[in-house]
Enzyme design. Sequence first.
Site, PDB file in Angstrom:
ATOM      1  N   GLU A 142       0.815  -1.219   0.000  1.00  0.00           N
ATOM      2  CA  GLU A 142       0.000   0.000   0.000  1.00  0.00           C
ATOM      3  C   GLU A 142       0.849   1.270   0.000  1.00  0.00           C
ATOM      4  O   GLU A 142       0.714   2.127   0.878  1.00  0.00           O
ATOM      5  CB  GLU A 142      -0.970  -0.011   1.188  1.00  0.00           C
ATOM      6  N   CYS A 150      12.059  15.381   3.909  1.00  0.00           N
ATOM      7  CA  CYS A 150      13.484  15.421   4.278  1.00  0.00           C
ATOM      8  C   CYS A 150      14.260  16.192   3.205  1.00  0.00           C
ATOM      9  O   CYS A 150      13.734  16.491   2.136  1.00  0.00           O
ATOM     10  CB  CYS A 150      14.030  14.005   4.438  1.00  0.00           C
ATOM     11  N   GLU A 300      -6.202  -8.001  -0.748  1.00  0.00           N
ATOM     12  CA  GLU A 300      -6.710  -8.090   0.625  1.00  0.00           C
ATOM     13  C   GLU A 300      -8.222  -7.914   0.542  1.00  0.00           C
ATOM     14  O   GLU A 300      -8.701  -6.952  -0.050  1.00  0.00           O
ATOM     15  CB  GLU A 300      -6.123  -6.977   1.505  1.00  0.00           C
TER      16      GLU A 300
HETATM   17  C1  GLA Z   1      -4.251  -2.563   4.850  1.00  0.00           C
HETATM   18  C2  GLA Z   1      -2.869  -3.166   4.911  1.00  0.00           C
HETATM   19  C3  GLA Z   1      -2.802  -4.400   5.749  1.00  0.00           C
HETATM   20  C4  GLA Z   1      -3.589  -4.208   7.002  1.00  0.00           C
HETATM   21  C5  GLA Z   1      -5.004  -3.887   6.654  1.00  0.00           C
HETATM   22  C6  GLA Z   1      -5.916  -3.809   7.842  1.00  0.00           C
HETATM   23  O1  GLA Z   1      -5.029  -2.999   3.842  1.00  0.00           O
HETATM   24  O2  GLA Z   1      -2.321  -3.427   3.660  1.00  0.00           O
HETATM   25  O3  GLA Z   1      -1.471  -4.670   6.043  1.00  0.00           O
HETATM   26  O4  GLA Z   1      -3.025  -3.196   7.744  1.00  0.00           O
HETATM   27  O5  GLA Z   1      -4.995  -2.639   6.004  1.00  0.00           O
HETATM   28  O6  GLA Z   1      -5.530  -2.993   8.818  1.00  0.00           O
HETATM   29 ZN    ZN Z   2      12.542  11.786   2.255  1.00  0.00          ZN
END
Ligand code: GLA
Ligand code: ZN
Length: 649
Positions: A142, A150, A300
């Site tokens: 993600e 920075c 996911e």
């Molecule tokens: C996101 C992240 C996961 C997890 C889920 C739920 O989708 O990619 O690693 O953190 O949220 O919290």
């Molecule tokens: Zn940076």
Amino acid sequence: MRIGVDYYPEAWDRSLWEADADLMQQTGVEVVRLAEFAWCRLEPEEGVFDFGWLDEIIGMLAERGIRIVLCTPTNCPPMWFYEKYPDAVQTEKDGHKTRKGIRGHRCINNADFLRYAERIIETMTKRYADNKAVIAWQIDNELEANFCFCDTCIGKYRSWMKNKYSTIEAVNKAYGNVMWSGEYSSWEQIDPPFGSYPDAWLNPSLMLDFNRYASDSVVEHINWQAELIRKNCPDTGITTNVWFCRNMPNFYDEFKGLDFISYDNYPVTRLPDNPEECYSHAFHLDLMRGVKRSRFWIMEQLSGGLGCWAPMGRTPSPGMIKGYSLQAFAHGADTVVHFRWRTAAGGAEMHWHGLIDHSNVPGRRFEEFAELCEEAKTLKAVCNTEIRSDIAILYSPEDEYAFKIQPQTNGMYYMEQPMMLHSAFVKCGLNVDVISQLEDVSGYKVVVAPEMYITYDAVAKKLERFVKNGGTVILTNRSGVKDEYNKCIMQQLPAAYRSLVGAYVEEYDPIGYDSADIRLTDGSVYKCRRWCDVIHPETADVLAVYDSEFYKGKAAITRNRYGGGNAYYIGTVCEQSLYNKLARDILNEAQIAFVEGLPDNVEITTRTNETMNVRFIFNNTNREQHFCIGDEDISLAPFEMKTDKSIRE
Ligand code: GLA
Ligand code: ZN
């Protein structure tokens, strides 16, 4: 259809692995994603690698016929790394270093981070290059657009600016920097939007370019990782998983250099009382399919009650685990990977529920997941089919950035109109594509172009041609407002779209949380909100007028016959039922067949190949539904998906 799970062997006692792998196999899990947060176990000390445990779990799963998605673990470098290179932590807007012990906190442009990232990626890709069980690589996790402040990132941003504008005079002109004596005389004076004042105090031209740079910066990093992976694993598919986060990258750029799209799909578990407020996650699924105009993965998928960034939310009600997965499949996701196998017992996310609870006793949600795995087997033949659509909705990440930078009025946000218009066509039982406004639209019959805020002349010309050739376009308020530098265009709105729309906006009233009335030519009255364009028709016909406010009687919705087609203009934000009515009228006029009388939030999608059409009918509600399509009687349980095949003539 193929079902998978996200699994974290590094966090579970070794004694659980075998039983987990057995249960996955028995249940019908075909894919497992591993290792996106496991750097500290893969390289426990600097330069000391331990892949033994990963080899073992991959072997265990592969023996059971399960395929693996491996991730580059660059989201969380180990603590020893930060101890040695404290500067590699991101810098926040206020100049402070981000705190350690969270995730996603490394600066993706930091040279030390990149050196260590390169080494772990090379070591890992070399090790698994010939492992047949590994079918894909996920880059990081993600990734957001790069909002690190920075010194290295500031330097990158200034180079990006130099590259785009060549001279400082060009920046001053493009941004209108004379306001508030903001003219630059050197590149070093250009700062990113840091500081404690709200961003609204900054020049929106700078803010839009900073968003573009921040997206380009993360895309550069993604492409750098992809190239590293390809060196050792040239034939393995590469992706990265995305969601609709705060600092969104431009998805179209992000996936250009990757093999396939993956999206993290967490539909709501609590439905609003008013079915009109219930928007369908189908919108986001259609948008994801549109990014590469191809099938995609869910990396996911909702598996339990959510709750780690907020208090815990409602657990998925019966039907949701299975139904929402099948909904994703119906919109083009051939592989759906559920997050996560078992709920974490430790760490910040211990209340974000997986398929199995902390007790490790599989319960109701798991049973439903097992049913899903069974059903997925029956859908194998439907993979590799296409979703063909006559209707496209145009989406622009830049317009979305621009609306976030300058919220137009109280309650108004970029996605609202695209989603409501999407719902209106979904309610007619039709496939809908959501594509970039830069795409070719000539294959469609209806193009919905909401809030064409930042103007690109080529896009305006393309829509004119499309309508001239017989197409139907639907434009809305806040179109033709800005130039590509996010400066206001000095023309009557909708400026570049005026001749297509056959009308101009005399004045506008950002009514925000207030509401106004509009009346259609048949006398029916609807509520509208957020924004009222007072329209002056030139060649357009008036379809609705305002029925309240000082502009009572003035045009609110128009239609212009242009060449062989029609251009509709909706000057306000309507209630859903009015969009539904307009969609049906427009489909009738464009002679596109649709399903009449679908209950609210029942969705139909069709996947097609040379020989068959497969129809999916999804009850996206928590009530039973009984209705007819033609002379077919249909009954659906809450969140039930019905699938039927027909042979194409
Ligand atoms: C996101 C992240 C996961 C997890 C889920 C739920 O989708 O990619 O690693 O953190 O949220 O919290
Ligand atoms: Zn940076």
